[in-house]
Design an enzyme around this catalytic site. Structure first.
Site, PDB file in Angstrom:
ATOM      1  N   HIS A   1     -10.483  30.579 -36.603  1.00 20.50           N
ATOM      2  CA  HIS A   1     -10.881  29.648 -37.417  1.00 20.50           C
ATOM      3  C   HIS A   1     -11.334  30.018 -38.795  1.00 20.50           C
ATOM      4  CE1 HIS A   1     -13.069  25.953 -38.350  1.00 20.50           C
ATOM      5  NE2 HIS A   1     -12.737  25.267 -37.401  1.00 20.50           N
TER       6      HIS A   1
ATOM      7  N   ARG B   1      -1.936  25.662 -33.659  1.00 21.32           N
ATOM      8  CA  ARG B   1      -2.557  24.676 -33.136  1.00 21.32           C
ATOM      9  C   ARG B   1      -3.065  23.732 -34.298  1.00 21.32           C
ATOM     10  NH1 ARG B   1      -7.744  22.659 -31.434  1.00 21.32           N
ATOM     11  NH2 ARG B   1      -8.748  24.639 -32.163  1.00 21.32           N
TER      12      ARG B   1
ATOM     13  N   ALA C   1     -11.129  19.577 -19.411  1.00 19.93           N
ATOM     14  CA  ALA C   1      -9.716  19.774 -18.536  1.00 19.93           C
ATOM     15  C   ALA C   1     -10.127  19.774 -16.810  1.00 19.93           C
ATOM     16  CB  ALA C   1      -9.036  21.152 -18.822  1.00 19.93           C
TER      17      ALA C   1
ATOM     18  N   GLN D   1     -16.976  20.525 -32.076  1.00 13.00           N
ATOM     19  CA  GLN D   1     -17.653  20.048 -33.212  1.00 13.00           C
ATOM     20  C   GLN D   1     -16.900  18.560 -33.854  1.00 13.00           C
ATOM     21  OE1 GLN D   1     -19.044  22.486 -36.104  1.00 13.00           O
ATOM     22  NE2 GLN D   1     -20.143  23.839 -34.913  1.00 13.00           N
TER      23      GLN D   1
ATOM     24  N   TYR E   1     -19.179  22.803 -26.877  1.00 11.14           N
ATOM     25  CA  TYR E   1     -19.485  23.506 -28.419  1.00 11.14           C
ATOM     26  C   TYR E   1     -18.480  22.690 -29.361  1.00 11.14           C
ATOM     27  CZ  TYR E   1     -22.481  26.818 -26.321  1.00 11.14           C
ATOM     28  OH  TYR E   1     -23.464  27.294 -25.437  1.00 11.14           O
TER      29      TYR E   1
ATOM     30  N   THR F   1     -15.856  23.521 -24.016  1.00 11.68           N
ATOM     31  CA  THR F   1     -15.911  22.246 -24.401  1.00 11.68           C
ATOM     32  C   THR F   1     -17.280  21.598 -24.993  1.00 11.68           C
ATOM     33  OG1 THR F   1     -14.397  21.726 -22.736  1.00 11.68           O
ATOM     34  CG2 THR F   1     -15.710  19.470 -23.490  1.00 11.68           C
TER      35      THR F   1
ATOM     36  N   GLU G   1      -9.390  16.466 -40.634  1.00 12.27           N
ATOM     37  CA  GLU G   1      -9.384  18.057 -40.731  1.00 12.27           C
ATOM     38  C   GLU G   1      -7.883  18.670 -41.241  1.00 12.27           C
ATOM     39  OE1 GLU G   1     -10.253  19.289 -36.760  1.00 12.27           O
ATOM     40  OE2 GLU G   1     -12.116  18.239 -36.880  1.00 12.27           O
TER      41      GLU G   1
ATOM     42  N   ASP H   1      -9.846  34.549 -17.903  1.00 16.38           N
ATOM     43  CA  ASP H   1      -9.737  34.806 -16.358  1.00 16.38           C
ATOM     44  C   ASP H   1      -8.462  34.193 -15.818  1.00 16.38           C
ATOM     45  OD1 ASP H   1     -12.241  36.008 -16.696  1.00 16.38           O
ATOM     46  OD2 ASP H   1     -13.455  34.354 -16.011  1.00 16.38           O
TER      47      ASP H   1
ATOM     48  N   HIS I   1     -10.824  32.136 -32.400  1.00 14.84           N
ATOM     49  CA  HIS I   1     -11.225  30.740 -32.027  1.00 14.84           C
ATOM     50  C   HIS I   1     -10.374  29.921 -30.860  1.00 14.84           C
ATOM     51  CE1 HIS I   1     -12.926  26.819 -32.867  1.00 14.84           C
ATOM     52  NE2 HIS I   1     -11.718  26.117 -32.941  1.00 14.84           N
TER      53      HIS I   1
ATOM     54  N   GLU J   1      -7.055  24.707 -22.424  1.00  8.06           N
ATOM     55  CA  GLU J   1      -6.887  25.880 -23.485  1.00  8.06           C
ATOM     56  C   GLU J   1      -6.123  26.985 -22.663  1.00  8.06           C
ATOM     57  OE1 GLU J   1      -9.936  26.854 -25.925  1.00  8.06           O
ATOM     58  OE2 GLU J   1      -8.767  29.081 -26.760  1.00  8.06           O
TER      59      GLU J   1
ATOM     60  N   ARG K   1      -4.717  25.852 -40.459  1.00  7.51           N
ATOM     61  CA  ARG K   1      -5.642  26.991 -40.271  1.00  7.51           C
ATOM     62  C   ARG K   1      -5.154  28.562 -40.550  1.00  7.51           C
ATOM     63  NH1 ARG K   1      -8.952  24.938 -34.867  1.00  7.51           N
ATOM     64  NH2 ARG K   1      -9.872  23.488 -36.086  1.00  7.51           N
TER      65      ARG K   1
END
Ligand code: FAD
Ligand code: SIN
Length: 522
Positions: free
Chosen positions: A241, A384, A15, A46, A44, A42, A113, A220, A349, A373, A288
């Site tokens: 997840h 989501r 972002a 997959q 990580y 970001t 997915e 934060d 997640h 996010e 999910r």
């Protein structure tokens, strides 16, 4: 200590960096990372990024999948907008050098997915996020107008509240003029003044004990905006997840991408029995929320600490070729995924809620944008759809950049902002108090505000969190600022918002599942 820029960007994930690249032609950009520029959520990612590229897929199918997954809480206008603007943004990512896998015909090698009715996930093997992060960093460092400040922690945004001027929804009119930032290597606090400020600080998975999120995801941005009286919404919708690798001593938990189930992987009990068809006709590829609850239920019935993902029936070479990192990681733990089942558990997640923004990423605070996010755009609703997050980030980066570039013409730097005042504070005597409170907070959230909730559990969570909140605020007032203390304070703030919003929702919907109100699904 003061610095003046046109655009202040807090965050170096997909972002923040894609926004920085878009506005850099129009002014001086300063980008902050509280770690180093590469270490983001970001990197990580997959599975990949969802987008309609060709038939038999269509915009309507992607829109319907997103709406259905969001359990009637998505904003349909935003869903349509994001889905139809996707391909332009994908082209831009490719233009920046991101390499999405292609098949022998030269078409994108699309994956599938959970909750998707078609194959539509563009990916780079099983490490799409790293590929995106790598390419964006390279572009950013080429741009003369962008300065990246690493190990620089935004503490709070600089705002002015015009209490006399009430705007829509009886909210005070608030303006943002930048942020206070702590340089973690020198311990100096700088006031960074900006005409436009963008928050792209990512999620808050570390409010929970078990999470796929890297340690930096401490909410934060959400906490900063909440303290500044900006609007936050939908925080009760925390996505777990279904399949993180069961390896109790590892933090964060390693993700086993949903694309493995899209590839044919099947969830099984520890006794080797398929169970998902008891819960949903889509089986292991149901959305999910349904899969995570089903696993939670199966673990409660059997008393086991995990379930299995079985890929043994899939072509071994194909599996290794599509998922090389997962193959390697599991092998390090003596699990050969072509021959053995993978033990998996759900883990916190993604947060669907966040800073409420409009269709251009503008928050309820003037001159303050939020994307990625950290924001709540209306795309995800109560749950989501997989791989819609990276997509949302790039579409909103584009819109926020265009809007901000117009707005900058009328915005000015503010003068006479006082520097941060830390007089009278001392170094904390016992850092262990911060560590203990962090663990306690994570246990509270995991035990009482997880996949299955109830009024009683939420009340317990709130009562216990209040004690930790009081102790931490006390410490915050008395001691010099440190990264650990600020992050803990932010996570407590975010946890409070999750609990309060969960208490306010008197129904089971999407990711918010409570024993006290009738369930819609499962
Ligand atoms: P991030 O990438 O998290 O970046 C946050 C940035 O903000 C960092 O640079 C951090 O240093 C900085 N920051 C935070 N707080 C401060 C502060 N106070 N001061 C200064 N800097 C600060 N989504 C998909 O769509 N597809 C996927 O395949 C996918 N896979 C995933 C796999 C894993 C393991 C995880 C955890 C998530 C996955 N997601 C996926 C979700 C997706 O990766 C994230 O939602 C997305 O990357 C968030 O990007 P971002 O730019 O908003 O924030
Ligand atoms: C995954 O690869 O399973 C994660 C995808 C996502 O979170 O969107």
């Amino acid at each position: 200590m003061k610095r003046k820029v046109d655009f202040l960007v807090i965050g170096t994930g997909i972002a923040g960096l894609s926004y920085a690249l878009k506005v850099a032609r129009y002014g001086k950009v300063c980008v902050l990372s509280k770690t180093d520029v590469l270490e983001t959520t970001t990197r990580y990612a997959q599975g990949g990024i969802a987008a309609v590229t060709h038939q038999p897929d269509s915009y309507e199918k992607h829109i319907n999948d997103t709406l259905s997954c969001g359990d009637s809480l998505c904003d349909e206008k935003i869903v349509r907008m994001v889905v139809t603007e996707a391909s332009k943004q994908i082209d831009e990512l490719v233009g920046w050098g991101i390499d999405f896998d292609k098949n022998a015909l030269g078409e994108y090698d699309l994956a599938r997915e959970g909750g998707h009715s078609e194959k539509r996930i563009l990916h780079h093997k099983d490490n799409t996020g790293y590929e995106i992060q790598r390419a964006l960093i390279a572009e950013v460092y080429k741009h003369p107008n962008i300065e990246v400040l690493e190990h620089c922690f935004a503490i709070d945004i600089v705002t002015q509240h015009h209490l006399g001027r009430l705007v829509k929804r009886n909210m005070p009119d608030i303006e943002c003029f930048g942020a206070y930032a702590l340089h973690l290597k020198s311990n100096k606090i700088e006031t960074i003044l900006a005409k436009i400020t963008l928050i792209a600080t990512g999620g808050c998975g570390n409010a929970y004990y078990t999470t796929t999120n890297p340690h930096l995801a401490t909410g934060d941005g959400i906490a900063m905006v909440h303290r500044a009286k900006g609007i936050i919404e939908n925080m009760e919708f925390v996505q777990f997840h279904p399949t993180s690798l069961y390896n109790p001593f590892e933090s964060p938990s390693f993700l086993i991408t949903e694309a493995m189930r899209g590839h044919g992987g099947i969830l099984k009990t520890t006794e080797g029995k398929e169970f998902m068809h008891k819960y949903d006709k889509r089986g292991s590829l149901a959305p999910r929320d349904i899969v995570a609850r089903a696993i939670d239920n199966e673990m409660k019935i059997s008393g086991a600490d995990y379930v299995y993902l079985d890929c043994r029936h899939l072509d071994a070479d194909d599996l290794k070729n599509h998922f090389p990192n997962i193959y390697k990681k599991c092998l390090e733990l003596d699990i050969d995924i072509t021959k053995q089942m993978i033990p998996v558990v759900p883990a916190a997640h993604y947060v669907c809620g966040g800073i409420k923004v409009n269709e251009n990423g503008l928050s309820s605070i003037n001159y303050l944008y939020a994307i990625g996010e950290v924001s709540c755009t209306g795309l995800h609703g109560a749950n989501r759809l997989a791989s819609n997050s990276l997509l949302e980030a790039v579409v909103f980066a584009d819109r926020a950049a265009k809007d901000g570039v117009n707005k900058i013409k009328t915005s000015k730097h503010i003068e006479n902002i006082p520097d941060w005042n830390d007089e009278g504070t001392t170094h904390p005597e016992e850092m262990i108090l911060i560590t203990q409170n962090r663990k306690e907070m994570q246990q509270i959230m995991t035990n009482y505000v997880g996949i299955v909730r109830s009024d009683l559990r939420l009340k317990r969570a709130l009562d216990r969190l209040e004690i930790i909140w009081r102790e931490t605020e006390d410490l915050y007032k008395k001691t010099t600022l440190s990264l650990d203390l600020c992050q803990l304070r932010n996570m407590i703030n975010v946890s409070y918002l999750i609990i309060k919003m969960a208490m306010a929702r008197k129904e089971s919907r999407g990711l918010h599942y409570t024993l006290d109100y009738p369930q819609k699904k499962l």
